[in-house]
Design an enzyme around this catalytic site. Structure first.
Site, PDB file in Angstrom:
ATOM      1  N   ASN A   1       0.866  -1.185   0.000  1.00  0.00           N
ATOM      2  CA  ASN A   1       0.000   0.000   0.000  1.00  0.00           C
ATOM      3  C   ASN A   1       0.900   1.231   0.000  1.00  0.00           C
ATOM      4  OD1 ASN A   1      -1.754   2.096   0.581  1.00  0.00           O
ATOM      5  ND2 ASN A   1      -2.166   1.459   2.694  1.00  0.00           N
TER       6      ASN A   1
ATOM      7  N   LYS B   1       0.112   4.266  -0.297  1.00  0.00           N
ATOM      8  CA  LYS B   1      -0.545   5.443   0.296  1.00  0.00           C
ATOM      9  C   LYS B   1      -0.388   6.645  -0.636  1.00  0.00           C
ATOM     10  CE  LYS B   1       0.189   3.409   4.790  1.00  0.00           C
ATOM     11  NZ  LYS B   1       0.250   3.572   6.213  1.00  0.00           N
TER      12      LYS B   1
ATOM     13  N   HIS C   1      -9.237   1.168   5.221  1.00  0.00           N
ATOM     14  CA  HIS C   1      -7.936   1.288   5.900  1.00  0.00           C
ATOM     15  C   HIS C   1      -8.109   2.179   7.134  1.00  0.00           C
ATOM     16  CE1 HIS C   1      -3.797   2.480   6.675  1.00  0.00           C
ATOM     17  NE2 HIS C   1      -3.450   1.379   6.033  1.00  0.00           N
TER      18      HIS C   1
ATOM     19  N   GLU D   1      -6.494   4.550   8.228  1.00  0.00           N
ATOM     20  CA  GLU D   1      -6.332   5.991   7.985  1.00  0.00           C
ATOM     21  C   GLU D   1      -7.620   6.582   7.426  1.00  0.00           C
ATOM     22  OE1 GLU D   1      -2.762   5.565   5.678  1.00  0.00           O
ATOM     23  OE2 GLU D   1      -1.697   4.999   7.503  1.00  0.00           O
TER      24      GLU D   1
ATOM     25  N   GLU E   1      -5.012  -5.240  10.832  1.00  0.00           N
ATOM     26  CA  GLU E   1      -3.956  -4.243  11.017  1.00  0.00           C
ATOM     27  C   GLU E   1      -4.185  -3.502  12.340  1.00  0.00           C
ATOM     28  OE1 GLU E   1      -2.129  -3.009   7.046  1.00  0.00           O
ATOM     29  OE2 GLU E   1      -3.858  -1.716   7.336  1.00  0.00           O
TER      30      GLU E   1
ATOM     31  N   GLY F   1       2.862   1.944  10.794  1.00  0.00           N
ATOM     32  CA  GLY F   1       3.810   3.045  10.617  1.00  0.00           C
ATOM     33  C   GLY F   1       4.547   3.431  11.887  1.00  0.00           C
TER      34      GLY F   1
ATOM     35  N   SER G   1       3.805  -2.501  10.306  1.00  0.00           N
ATOM     36  CA  SER G   1       5.262  -2.537  10.414  1.00  0.00           C
ATOM     37  C   SER G   1       5.866  -3.889  10.029  1.00  0.00           C
ATOM     38  CB  SER G   1       5.708  -2.121  11.822  1.00  0.00           C
ATOM     39  OG  SER G   1       5.293  -0.795  12.093  1.00  0.00           O
TER      40      SER G   1
ATOM     41  N   GLY H   1       2.887  -1.234   4.322  1.00  0.00           N
ATOM     42  CA  GLY H   1       2.917   0.194   4.015  1.00  0.00           C
ATOM     43  C   GLY H   1       4.338   0.645   3.717  1.00  0.00           C
TER      44      GLY H   1
HETATM   45  C1  PEP Z   1      -0.566   0.044   6.295  1.00  0.00           C
HETATM   46  O1  PEP Z   1      -0.711   1.243   6.257  1.00  0.00           O
HETATM   47  O2  PEP Z   1      -1.439  -0.704   5.783  1.00  0.00           O
HETATM   48  C2  PEP Z   1       0.612  -0.492   6.962  1.00  0.00           C
HETATM   49  C3  PEP Z   1       0.597  -1.724   7.350  1.00  0.00           C
HETATM   50  O3  PEP Z   1       1.648   0.388   7.132  1.00  0.00           O
HETATM   51  P1  PEP Z   1       3.135   0.025   7.711  1.00  0.00           P
HETATM   52  O4  PEP Z   1       3.565  -1.243   7.052  1.00  0.00           O
HETATM   53  O5  PEP Z   1       3.960   1.196   7.338  1.00  0.00           O
HETATM   54  O6  PEP Z   1       2.966  -0.144   9.191  1.00  0.00           O
END
Ligand code: PEP
Length: 254
Positions: free
Chosen positions: A12, A14, A98, A100, A170, A176, A216, A237
């Site tokens: 993703n 973003k 998501h 966000e 998630e 993040g 992460s 991400g």
């Molecule tokens: C995401 O935004 O779906 C995500 C998992 O981000 P990250 O891997 O940066 O934690």
């Protein structure tokens, strides 16, 4: 024991990457990952790069995803992107709900369910995101929160549609932040999600539905996470923005 579900790893991106940067990244990924057959590989660039990336990954093992879509079809919905528009660029997957978007656009489970239904109607595979906040985990209500999101976000889908849907667990506190759920924590919640699907649609749907972990994920923790019995892939991400880290997550998960 070999998993009966094929792993799926999606990146993703973003709101990152110009068209030129997107093309450079998928060009590198194509070279790095050409031999991979064991994992479904998906990249989700911003809308503005979908057309170019779509052309660049023709005849490769990389599939295309979008990061959101409208619950409505074509029409007077200013600023929205309908499923049919995504199909024009051979998009196969769409990330929905998501955290966000749940946080900043106030997307609800009911809206996510309408988007998931619209995605299926257009033959797009929705990647439906769920996950608890840190406060919810600390209050000991992770299972309740995630179960409510799963039930609400899949509401109204047929068993055949749920079977094809990808659920992405998630934990919001792991996105993040560099904090990853331990493989045991993640497995426990994935198993709980699968039980919720059993309760709604029965064993055979639950056995087939793929549940990704996100938060992460990086090359160093991918193998441990993705070898858990109920973890069927990753939604990535930050680490999906560089060829080395995304390719190594995929290679380490095989
Ligand atoms: C995401 O935004 O779906 C995500 C998992 O981000 P990250 O891997 O940066 O934690």
């Amino acid at each position: 024991m070999e998993k009966e579900r094929k792993l799926i790893v999606a990146g993703n991106w973003k709101s990152n990457k110009t068209v030129a940067e997107s093309l450079a990244l998928v060009g590198d990924l194509k070279r790095e990952l050409a031999a991979v057959k064991e994992v479904d590989i998906v990249v989700c660039p911003p809308f503005t790069a979908l057309e170019s990336v779509s052309k660049a990954i023709l005849d490769s093992n990389i599939r295309l995803g979008a990061q959101n879509m409208s619950e409505n079809g074509y029409g007077a919905f200013t600023g929205e992107v309908a499923a049919g528009m995504l199909k024009e660029f051979s998009v196969g997957y769409v990330v929905l709900g998501h955290s966000e978007r749940r946080q900043f656009q106030k997307e609800s489970d009911a809206l996510v369910a309408r988007k998931a239904a619209a995605a299926h109607a257009a033959n797009l595979v929705p990647i439906v995101c769920v996950g608890e906040t840190l406060a919810e985990r600390e209050a000991g209500i992770t299972d309740r929160v995630v179960e409510t999101q799963v039930r609400g976000s899949l509401a109204g889908l047929t068993p055949e549609q749920v079977e094809k849907t990808i659920i992405a667990y998630e934990p919001v506190w792991a996105i993040g932040t560099g904090k990853t759920a331990t493989s045991a924590q993640a497995q426990e919640t994935h198993a709980m999600i699968r039980k919720v699907v059993v309760a709604i649609h029965g064993d055979s749907v639950a056995r087939r539905v793929r549940i990704q972990y996100g938060g992460s994920v990086k090359a160093a923790n991918a193998r441990e996470l993705l070898s858990q019995p109920d973890i069927d892939g990753a939604l990535v991400g930050g680490a999906s923005l560089e060829v080395r880290s995304f390719a190594d997550i995929i290679k380490n998960s095989i």
